[in-house]
Design an enzyme around this catalytic site. Structure first.
Site, short mmCIF file in Angstrom:
data_model
loop_
_atom_site.label_atom_id
_atom_site.label_comp_id
_atom_site.label_asym_id
_atom_site.label_seq_id
_atom_site.Cartn_x
_atom_site.Cartn_y
_atom_site.Cartn_z
N ASP A 199 3.67 10.68 1.78
CA ASP A 199 4.06 9.59 2.81
C ASP A 199 4.55 10.22 3.92
O ASP A 199 5.37 10.99 3.86
CB ASP A 199 5.28 8.64 2.44
N ASP A 217 -1.78 3.50 -2.46
CA ASP A 217 -0.56 2.85 -2.05
C ASP A 217 -0.79 1.80 -0.83
O ASP A 217 0.61 1.10 -0.75
CB ASP A 217 0.29 3.80 -1.69
N HIS A 224 0.14 4.14 6.27
CA HIS A 224 0.55 3.49 6.06
C HIS A 224 2.20 2.95 5.31
O HIS A 224 2.07 1.76 4.18
CB HIS A 224 0.13 2.77 3.97
N HIS A 239 0.90 12.06 -4.05
CA HIS A 239 1.05 11.10 -2.94
C HIS A 239 2.96 11.59 -1.79
O HIS A 239 3.56 11.88 -2.02
CB HIS A 239 1.46 9.94 -3.50
ZN LIG Z 1 2.66 6.15 0.23
#
Ligand SMILES: [Zn+2]
Length: 1088
Positions: A301, A411, A635, A299
């Site tokens: 971000d 997420d 997100h 993941h």
């Molecule tokens: Zn995230």
């Protein structure tokens, strides 16, 4: 008796077992022998005597073996390899122990190393580099090879075979980024704003020779030790694990940690793990009931505690690591989502891009998600969600020849109710997440289920029972994949997504080693659920789909949104960013609509033998704008949970979006014949209102055209009490609050007696931890009404068209809010509504406070309605159950509505997303003041609007349309041939007898038309218009889309990717359509 011979039992048994006890032997005290295990592999006082001391049998950090030089990139720039290695740059000597910084700066190291003779034949030599920050290893000629994490994590780079020669110097470069995986948080608390002055010490820059047997034993012992710690004490497997571990330690001690005794230790471990854990072979036997499907993921971000520019480097670091692991571990599979991240890699790291592409071709690096970024799903508009998918899928298809089948959002903070319908229409029938495991009130009851949209569409949803997307591939993760699985009555399989994440990273070799041993445990002693390496996420879902199709199982259903019971502050935090999102979405809507009409007009002119204006659909500009808007919907960006740096980046990007958009708007208006001076003054020219909405927009009458009874009026009744009125409403404003709102036509009061609507309220706002993210239920206890400044209300507008009073309210010594309440003239249309509008200007300098505006109503209902993407979501207005209560703050789009039989009140807004309805009180959330991770979130000046729309009768299209009109400014321009342009703008509207719930939302050109294609996918013949129509009210809708002057040859219903579903008849009146309740339908029209 006598003569009998009898067996001498005593002597028989004594032959096998000693008659006399040799020595005392005590019961093994379980916890002591279990705690002992730590001595073997933990850092601590016994480290030098433990296995840890044997992991490496040589270490070199001095010259001539390792020589370091460094060049400090200026400021916080992030130069490319070419820039960093330019001859102009002065590289100076550096050494282990030196400090580098400050935060976010970059330092390039030239590392020269020479192996001693006896190291050439060592089984494995690694360079260990650890400065507690992120880094990237580059070849001397500029190929990025591998990322380094720091802080003991992923510090090793395996020296390749071609560098393993005697006495020859080799050079690599290491790019050091002065940030950790989670940025540079102050004081080590992850979400605190970055410390700008963090420095990093180069603690390790060593060549090491690895004792591969010791390393393997380390993982053997870890997993068997976990079995001893985590298996239930009433299982034989737990006891055996403990005995094996103690045996290994005894053997190690006896052999004084020698190479040969370590091999003996490994043989002992095999009694528990089997013989196959040193290769992928372990997965090949005992394949029945291998129900836990491990899948590598990482993941990253797209921004969060670091800016986009750092993310770009994280992608290259993380994914090149994975390519390396994929080469070394044949069973390894890795998925990565977010088209934007691939696009960055393609643009910035061609070498890694090629490497990734070749693995994608092999099938072990897999694309997933089908969206542009892993976006928020609460706040983007319906069309934004469509574009997340269409831009995402188009990218994957254009670069890798394939679209994704699984929508992947591990997420994101809650999942809006139309997602199943939309992702299906974008080719994805599967959905993966796990975030609801973070709910802090109710435990979501399913792991695998059918998730059903407002319109009835479903997707298979799987929420990993290990309850994380960053599993370390521990023994416990495997065992929790069953113990926490909530849908085993239907299907026991699950996904185990493992790999370092949030800041990137992905699986490590250690995780892959542990998983092999976990499977070894299952194969050899059992009890642990059997883990396998998933071929792909699709293979996992294929299995589920197949079992459902064959009737082996029937999954349970969940209708409506997957409301996330946490992070409710994200509907409000970073107000400016959210406002930009809304404004950009509206601007894109208008440009696409008008540009479509302009290209149609251009085509008609040229076809008619005329000379066109050479207008072209601004595809390049639209792509740029959309990709920017979609990126900002990431997100942690749109929800407001990123650091200040990220919002500086997004402000800058939005500014470019608006600049591009305004230019495109100017161009299209010109192409349509609006605007120039000559036109404005020419005879027959007329002011024409732009019509980009799904209905014909009425323009309010002005001046003397307004009948006396409809005119707006305002009067000061007494000190601080003003009455605004029109033909429909009487609004009494006392000290800036609405103390009476009387609907003259309906003959009813809207505000309960003695209560105040439009009342500003102020709350203390200190959630349990996640400041920018959360508003916690107890904030409601601190409610405080703000009182307007004494005698501050004054009339600021007083005309027949519009009247307004302005009030200033002090919030604190530093903050204030100026609200302007206004009322327009009413209209003679008996079904028309009238709304009280409020514009607010706020100067905001608060600490952990929450500003809202309240509307107590005379409406009774246990449910309120909120606009969501392409539809309405109903939520409770009460707190009966914990599930109801959990929704004390919810997300709405352009309006929220509370209606009872015969009457209702809608609250409209132009840039807000947070709302609450408790009993009869509606509450719009305006501003928050969290201090982490952005210490200055929302400080400064804000502008916003809202409106109170009372309506006789039920919630219907009047609210839907008013919400849109409140957000889309009325634009009117003079035109020399008003009738022709009006006729053109009448195209693609629904006939008057169509169902009122139907909305033509988006009008755009086909993506791959010859004249619009951006070349990503092969252009198709002809020109097309694409319409997005939806039912906004929740009932089957029928209607006719009229084409006006536009000649349409053929029409098809299509999906969001503009692939044809079926042909639709085109008649002389237009195209008849029929939609399910809340259906989103797209149509592709072929222009003659
Ligand atoms: Zn995230």
């Amino acid at each position: 008796m006598g003569g009998e011979s009898h067996r001498n039992l005593t002597s028989l048994s004594s032959a096998k077992y000693p008659q006399l006890a040799a020595r005392p032997k005590g019961k093994q005290i379980h916890h002591i022998y279990r705690d002992r295990l730590g001595q073997f592999t933990n850092n601590g006082q016994y480290k030098q005597q433990s296995l840890l001391a044997k992991l490496y049998d040589g270490r070199l950090s001095d010259e001539p073996h390792v020589k370091l030089e460094v060049w400090h990139a200026p400021g916080v720039t992030r130069p490319t390899f070419k820039e960093a290695t330019s001859k102009k740059n002065e590289y100076v000597e550096a050494k282990k122990g030196d400090w580098f910084g400050p935060s976010w700066s970059t330092h390039w190291f030239r590392v020269r190393f020479t192996l001693p003779y006896d190291w050439i034949y060592k089984p494995q030599v690694e360079l260990h580099w650890d400065a507690n920050n992120e880094g990237m290893v580059w070849t001397e000629d500029g190929n990025p090879l591998q990322g380094l994490t720091g802080g003991g994590e992923r510090v090793e780079w395996v020296v390749p075979q071609e560098f393993r020669d005697y006495d020859k110097e080799h050079t690599i470069y290491i790019e050091m980024a002065c940030n950790g995986m989670f940025g540079n948080p102050q004081g080590g608390d992850t979400i605190q704003p970055p410390d700008p002055n963090r420095y990093f010490q180069l603690a390790e820059a060593d060549l090491v020779s690895v004792n591969l047997d010791a390393r393997a034993l380390f993982y053997d012992f870890w997993v068997i030790g976990d079995a001893a710690r985590e298996f239930p004490e009433d299982s034989w497997q737990e006891h055996q694990a403990l005995q094996i571990c103690n045996e290994i330690m005894d053997c190690f001690i006896a052999g004084e940690g020698s190479r040969s005794c370590i091999r003996d230790c490994r043989d002992i471990a095999k009694k528990y793990l089997g013989n196959d854990v040193d290769s992928e072979k372990v997965y090949e036997s005992n394949t029945d009931h291998a129900i836990v499907n491990a899948m590598g993921n990482c993941h990253i971000d797209t921004c969060w505690l670091w800016p986009w520019a750092e993310t770009q480097r994280k992608i290259a670091r993380s994914w090149s690591n994975q390519c390396d692991l994929l080469d070394r571990y044949p069973e390894h599979r890795f998925v990565a989502s977010q088209a934007q991240q691939y696009k960055w890699l393609e643009q910035l790291y061609p070498y890694v891009w090629d490497r990734v592409k070749s693995h994608i071709k092999k099938g072990n690096f897999q694309t997933i998600g089908g969206s542009w970024v892993e976006h928020d799903t609460n706040m983007p508009s319906g069309e934004s969600l469509v574009r997340q998918f269409s831009y995402g899928q188009r990218f994957f298809e254009s670069r890798f020849g394939e679209r994704c089948k699984t929508f992947w959002l591990p997420d994101t903070f809650g999942y809006s109710t139309q997602l199943p319908q939309l992702c299906r229409l974008a080719g994805m029938t599967r959905f993966f997440t796990q975030k609801l495991s973070w709910n802090n009130i109710n435990n979501f009851p399913h792991t695998t289920f059918n998730w059903v949209s407002l319109d009835g569409s479903q997707v298979i949803c799987h929420m990993a029972p290990c309850e994380t997307y960053t599993a370390e591939a521990h023994f416990g993760d495997v065992s929790r994949s069953v113990s926490q699985h909530k849908s085993m009555d239907q299907d026991a399989t699950s996904l185990l997504p493992f790999g370092k994440g949030d800041g990137g990273g992905g699986p490590t070799f250690g995780m892959l080693e542990k998983l092999r041993r976990c499977r070894g445990v299952s194969n050899t002693v059992g009890l642990l659920p059997k883990v396998r390496m998933a071929e792909s996420v699709e293979e996992f879902f294929d299995g589920l789909e197949k079992r459902c199709a064959e009737g082996d199982t029937e999954l349970v259903t969940w209708y409506g949104e997957l409301y996330f019971e946490l992070h409710r502050g994200t509907y409000t935090t970073q107000a400016n960013n959210k406002r930009n999102n809304r404004k950009a979405e509206i601007l894109l809507h208008e440009i696409e609509h008008l540009a479509t009409l302009a290209t149609i007009q251009e085509l008609a002119t040229v076809q008619g033998g005329g000379k066109g204006k050479g207008y072209k659909y601004p595809k390049k500009e639209l792509d740029f704008m959309w990709e920017a808007v979609l990126l900002c919907q990431f997100h942690d960006c749109l929800p407001g949970s990123a650091i200040e740096m990220c919002y500086r980046d997004s402000d800058e990007l939005y500014a470019k979006v608006f600049k591009t958009g305004e230019k495109a708007m100017e161009d299209v208006l010109g192409a349509l014949g609006f605007g120039d001076e000559a036109v404005a003054s020419s005879e027959g020219s007329e002011e024409v209102v732009l019509q980009t909405l799904g209905w014909h927009r009425q323009v309010p009458a002005t001046g003397i055209a307004i009948a006396a009874q409809h005119q707006a009026r305002v009067a000061r009744e007494e000190e601080n009490v003003f009455v605004l009125a029109n033909g429909q409403l009487d609004v009494e404003v006392t000290n800036g609050a609405i103390t009476s709102l009387y609907d003259k036509k309906a003959k009813r009061q809207v505000v309960p007696k003695g209560q105040k609507a439009n009342q500003l309220v102020f709350f203390d706002d200190k959630p349990l931890y996640w400041q920018a993210w959360d508003v916690e239920v107890f904030h409601l206890r601190s409610r405080k009404e703000l009182e307007a400044n004494q005698s501050s209300t004054k009339i600021v507008m007083n005309s027949a068209e519009r009247v307004a009073v302005e009030t200033t309210t002090k919030i604190s010594e530093e903050s204030w809010i100026k609200t302007t309440i206004s009322l327009h003239a009413s209209t003679s249309d008996s079904s028309a509504t009238s709304q009280v509008e409020v514009e607010a200007e706020v100067e905001w300098h608060e600490t952990m406070k929450f500003l809202k505006v309240e509307f107590p109503t005379t409406i009774t209902n246990t449910e309120a309605s909120y606009e969501t993407q392409f539809g309405i979501i109903r939520r409770p207005t009460h707190y009966n159950t914990t599930w109801d209560m959990a929704k004390f703050e919810v997300c709405c789009h352009k309006w929220a509505d509370l209606s009872e039989h015969g009457y209702g009140v809608s609250i409209l807004n132009d840039s807000k997303y947070g709302f609450a309805t408790a009993g009869n009180v509606m509450r719009l959330s305006l501003l928050r003041a969290p201090k982490a991770p952005d210490a200055h979130a929302d400080m400064g000046r804000h502008y916003m609007k809202w409106a109170i729309l009372p309506h006789a009768g039920a919630l219907d299209e009047r609210t839907v349309r008013a919400g849109m009109e409140f957000n889309v400014e009325t634009r009117a321009h003079r035109h020399a041939e008003p009738e022709s342009v009006k006729e053109l703008m009448s195209a693609f509207k629904l006939s008057d007898d169509s169902s009122k719930g139907l909305v033509v939302d988006t009008v755009k050109r086909g993506e791959d038309d010859e004249d619009t294609s951006n070349g990503d996918l092969p252009p198709k013949k002809g020109r097309h218009v694409v319409l997005r129509v939806y039912d906004s009210l929740g009932g089957m809708g029928t209607g006719t889309v009229r084409f006006g002057p536009v000649k349409v040859e053929k029409a098809w219903k299509c999906d969001l990717l503009e692939d044809v579903i079926e042909e639709v008849e085109v008649g002389s009146e237009g195209m008849e359509i029929e939609l399910r309740a809340f259906e989103v339908a797209s149509y592709k029209l072929w222009l003659a």
